[in-house]
Design an enzyme around this catalytic site. Structure first.
Site, mmCIF file in Angstrom:
data_model
loop_
_atom_site.group_PDB
_atom_site.id
_atom_site.type_symbol
_atom_site.label_atom_id
_atom_site.label_comp_id
_atom_site.label_asym_id
_atom_site.label_seq_id
_atom_site.Cartn_x
_atom_site.Cartn_y
_atom_site.Cartn_z
ATOM 1 N N ARG A 80 0.735 -1.287 -0.135
ATOM 2 C CA ARG A 80 -0.023 0.061 -0.129
ATOM 3 C C ARG A 80 0.805 1.257 -0.159
ATOM 4 O O ARG A 80 0.269 2.353 -0.001
ATOM 5 C CB ARG A 80 -0.887 -0.026 1.303
ATOM 6 C CG ARG A 80 -2.324 -0.636 0.965
ATOM 7 C CD ARG A 80 -2.218 -2.174 1.071
ATOM 8 N NE ARG A 80 -3.485 -2.703 0.725
ATOM 9 C CZ ARG A 80 -3.774 -3.882 0.890
ATOM 10 N NH1 ARG A 80 -3.063 -4.703 1.420
ATOM 11 N NH2 ARG A 80 -5.176 -4.491 0.389
ATOM 12 N N THR B 95 11.335 -4.110 2.240
ATOM 13 C CA THR B 95 10.316 -5.087 3.136
ATOM 14 C C THR B 95 10.920 -6.505 2.891
ATOM 15 O O THR B 95 12.157 -6.813 2.256
ATOM 16 C CB THR B 95 9.035 -4.999 2.498
ATOM 17 O OG1 THR B 95 8.032 -5.727 3.419
ATOM 18 C CG2 THR B 95 8.830 -5.353 1.131
ATOM 19 N N LYS C 83 15.182 -7.048 4.725
ATOM 20 C CA LYS C 83 15.116 -6.080 5.803
ATOM 21 C C LYS C 83 16.501 -6.140 6.791
ATOM 22 O O LYS C 83 16.953 -5.481 7.204
ATOM 23 C CB LYS C 83 14.048 -5.996 6.903
ATOM 24 C CG LYS C 83 12.961 -5.437 6.102
ATOM 25 C CD LYS C 83 11.502 -5.564 7.196
ATOM 26 C CE LYS C 83 10.490 -4.435 6.952
ATOM 27 N NZ LYS C 83 9.501 -4.323 8.066
ATOM 28 N N ASP D 184 9.146 1.445 11.963
ATOM 29 C CA ASP D 184 7.909 0.586 12.236
ATOM 30 C C ASP D 184 7.634 0.751 13.650
ATOM 31 O O ASP D 184 6.458 1.149 13.863
ATOM 32 C CB ASP D 184 8.101 -0.969 11.692
ATOM 33 C CG ASP D 184 8.319 -1.383 10.374
ATOM 34 O OD1 ASP D 184 7.537 -0.660 9.648
ATOM 35 O OD2 ASP D 184 8.576 -2.300 10.095
ATOM 36 N N GLY E 67 3.466 -12.155 20.322
ATOM 37 C CA GLY E 67 4.243 -12.371 19.032
ATOM 38 C C GLY E 67 5.572 -11.858 19.286
ATOM 39 O O GLY E 67 5.811 -11.167 20.297
ATOM 40 N N TYR F 26 -4.115 -4.812 9.637
ATOM 41 C CA TYR F 26 -5.130 -3.932 9.237
ATOM 42 C C TYR F 26 -5.986 -4.385 8.323
ATOM 43 O O TYR F 26 -6.887 -3.901 7.580
ATOM 44 C CB TYR F 26 -4.395 -2.579 8.791
ATOM 45 C CG TYR F 26 -3.340 -2.805 7.912
ATOM 46 C CD1 TYR F 26 -3.585 -2.743 6.398
ATOM 47 C CD2 TYR F 26 -2.124 -2.994 8.337
ATOM 48 C CE1 TYR F 26 -2.543 -2.980 5.405
ATOM 49 C CE2 TYR F 26 -0.910 -3.057 7.234
ATOM 50 C CZ TYR F 26 -1.222 -3.024 6.203
ATOM 51 O OH TYR F 26 -0.228 -2.998 5.337
ATOM 52 N N GLY G 54 -3.903 -1.835 12.664
ATOM 53 C CA GLY G 54 -2.383 -1.790 12.181
ATOM 54 C C GLY G 54 -2.159 -0.628 11.223
ATOM 55 O O GLY G 54 -0.938 -0.280 10.715
HETATM 56 P P1 NAP Z 1 6.919 -12.919 11.530
HETATM 57 O O1 NAP Z 1 8.125 -12.527 11.920
HETATM 58 O O2 NAP Z 1 6.704 -13.964 10.652
HETATM 59 O O3 NAP Z 1 6.353 -13.264 12.936
HETATM 60 C C1 NAP Z 1 5.080 -14.103 13.085
HETATM 61 C C2 NAP Z 1 4.718 -14.245 14.367
HETATM 62 O O4 NAP Z 1 3.102 -14.717 14.403
HETATM 63 C C3 NAP Z 1 5.520 -15.227 15.415
HETATM 64 O O5 NAP Z 1 5.453 -14.498 16.657
HETATM 65 C C4 NAP Z 1 4.810 -16.329 15.287
HETATM 66 O O6 NAP Z 1 5.036 -17.112 16.366
HETATM 67 C C5 NAP Z 1 3.360 -15.810 15.506
HETATM 68 N N1 NAP Z 1 2.348 -16.998 14.910
HETATM 69 C C6 NAP Z 1 2.200 -17.473 13.733
HETATM 70 N N2 NAP Z 1 1.442 -18.469 13.526
HETATM 71 C C7 NAP Z 1 0.701 -18.745 14.783
HETATM 72 C C8 NAP Z 1 -0.246 -19.154 15.550
HETATM 73 N N3 NAP Z 1 -0.870 -20.212 14.699
HETATM 74 N N4 NAP Z 1 -0.486 -19.221 16.959
HETATM 75 C C9 NAP Z 1 0.380 -18.177 17.598
HETATM 76 N N5 NAP Z 1 1.139 -17.558 16.973
HETATM 77 C C10 NAP Z 1 1.490 -17.571 15.696
HETATM 78 O O7 NAP Z 1 5.787 -12.032 10.931
HETATM 79 P P2 NAP Z 1 6.056 -10.146 11.239
HETATM 80 O O8 NAP Z 1 6.640 -9.459 10.037
HETATM 81 O O9 NAP Z 1 6.431 -10.126 12.807
HETATM 82 O O10 NAP Z 1 4.496 -9.812 11.117
HETATM 83 C C11 NAP Z 1 3.655 -10.041 12.099
HETATM 84 C C12 NAP Z 1 2.292 -9.368 11.836
HETATM 85 O O11 NAP Z 1 2.190 -7.789 11.925
HETATM 86 C C13 NAP Z 1 1.746 -9.699 10.334
HETATM 87 O O12 NAP Z 1 -0.014 -9.895 10.489
HETATM 88 C C14 NAP Z 1 1.770 -8.616 9.725
HETATM 89 O O13 NAP Z 1 1.093 -8.393 8.647
HETATM 90 C C15 NAP Z 1 1.877 -7.291 10.799
HETATM 91 N N6 NAP Z 1 2.874 -6.309 10.580
HETATM 92 C C16 NAP Z 1 1.736 -5.009 10.387
HETATM 93 C C17 NAP Z 1 2.844 -3.891 10.059
HETATM 94 C C18 NAP Z 1 1.951 -2.547 10.107
HETATM 95 O O14 NAP Z 1 2.483 -1.592 9.366
HETATM 96 N N7 NAP Z 1 0.503 -2.374 10.698
HETATM 97 C C19 NAP Z 1 4.083 -3.926 9.839
HETATM 98 C C20 NAP Z 1 4.554 -4.918 9.983
HETATM 99 C C21 NAP Z 1 3.760 -6.227 10.107
HETATM 100 P P3 NAP Z 1 6.399 -18.307 16.313
HETATM 101 O O15 NAP Z 1 7.499 -17.491 16.618
HETATM 102 O O16 NAP Z 1 5.856 -19.578 17.449
HETATM 103 O O17 NAP Z 1 6.270 -18.699 15.070
#
Ligand code: NAP
Length: 283
Positions: free
Chosen positions: A21, A67, A71, A108, A134, A225, A246
């Site tokens: 986006r 991204t 990163k 971020d 998380g 979001y 978000g």
């Molecule tokens: P990531 O590094 O892949 O981390 C994923 C997290 O989700 C880990 O803590 C993982 O736990 C947990 N998880 C996955 N499946 C799960 C389950 N079934 N039950 C419980 N926990 C589970 O991803 P990320 O980059 O941190 O992104 C996380 C979220 O933030 C995403 O939804 C992303 O879209 C959002 N985000 C938003 C923004 C924004 O600007 N609003 C920016 C960045 C990211 P484990 O360690 O146990 O696998």
């Protein structure tokens, strides 16, 4: 900063990038502030990252966002990395200096903290305990900014305990790693609870947590979001808690990047929010 009379280009390096986006956000601001320029998407495969980054200064771009999956890898290719980005261990914004040098930042976490302040002006990072669910890349950025801005207690709950423990080891005393089985009790007495997992995202199941221990006054945030209201946020809203998704984080991380590239600190307006939300239904 290059002379503003020249056409300025910034963009996003990622693989894939089509879902982003960010072009909607930055091109909206370029039009709104009458700045000559364009924000474009650069799909860059991992093996081409080094040459793409070199190209930023060769082509005199103002800079770019970074991204997944670049990163972390991009950090070694920059001349300098800001201390907060170093503590996060990831860069999401590169600024090209007048001399062609490349400096990396990570906006971020600060974007998240600002989004909570926007939604709840009386909230501060030291208002009370914070529960982060998380321990992935987004959680790490949020935790680094909360800790840097004075949070006194951050409980990090993660399905894989070792990743929460690694954050406790990296950031020290304000962070307490909590086991997944204790996730509900981790909400006891918090001022802020945050879903930083991918659970509740479009195509993913709801986050598996009951909110019985959540105080009525707590603010509840989700980094997701799309959808605008995850089951986690819906459950909190139904209980009477203040909630935010978000989108505010996404918009607030973009503001300092735009300012560094184009010399204007842009505003988040209802018009911009509508423009970004319009992409959710057309996606
Ligand atoms: P990531 O590094 O892949 O981390 C994923 C997290 O989700 C880990 O803590 C993982 O736990 C947990 N998880 C996955 N499946 C799960 C389950 N079934 N039950 C419980 N926990 C589970 O991803 P990320 O980059 O941190 O992104 C996380 C979220 O933030 C995403 O939804 C992303 O879209 C959002 N985000 C938003 C923004 C924004 O600007 N609003 C920016 C960045 C990211 P484990 O360690 O146990 O696998």
């Amino acid at each position: 900063m290059q002379a503003q009379s020249t056409f300025g280009i910034a963009g996003l390096l990622g693989w894939p990038v089509a879902h982003s986006r960010s072009p909607v956000i930055h091109n909206h601001w370029l039009a709104r502030y009458g700045i000559l320029g364009r924000y474009v998407l650069f799909g860059v495969a991992p093996e081409s990252l080094a040459s793409a980054v070199k190209g930023l200064s060769v082509l005199r771009l103002r800079g770019c966002n970074v991204t997944t999956p670049h990163k972390q890898a991009v950090m070694a290719l920059l001349d300098d990395v800001d201390p907060l980005a170093k503590s996060i261990g990831a860069v999401n914004t590169i600024v090209v200096g007048d001399d062609g040098s490349l400096r990396g930042y990570n906006n971020d976490g600060n974007g998240f903290v600002q989004s909570v302040r926007d939604a709840q002006p009386s909230w501060r990072p030291d208002s009370g305990p914070i529960a982060i669910i998380g321990a992935g890349g987004a959680a790490r950025a949020v935790i680094a900014s909360l800790a840097a801005q004075g949070a006194g207690e951050i409980r990090v709950v993660n399905r894989t305990f070792e990743r929460a423990k690694a954050l406790q080891d990296a950031f020290g005393p304000p962070i307490a790693a909590v086991r997944w089985n204790d996730r509900e009790r981790a909400l006891d007495g918090v001022a802020l609870a945050v879903n930083a997992t991918n659970q509740g995202m479009e195509g993913q199941p709801a986050l598996d947590i009951a909110l019985t221990h959540l105080p009525a006054q707590a603010t509840v945030a989700d980094l997701v979001y799309v959808p605008r209201e995850t089951p986690f946020l819906q459950a909190a809203r139904v209980r009477g808690n203040a909630t935010l998704n978000g989108l505010g984080m996404l918009l607030n991380q973009a503001r300092p990047a735009f300012n560094a590239w184009f010399g204007v600190m842009p505003q988040i307006t209802p018009e911009l929010i509508r423009a970004v939300e319009a992409t959710f239904t057309s996606a």
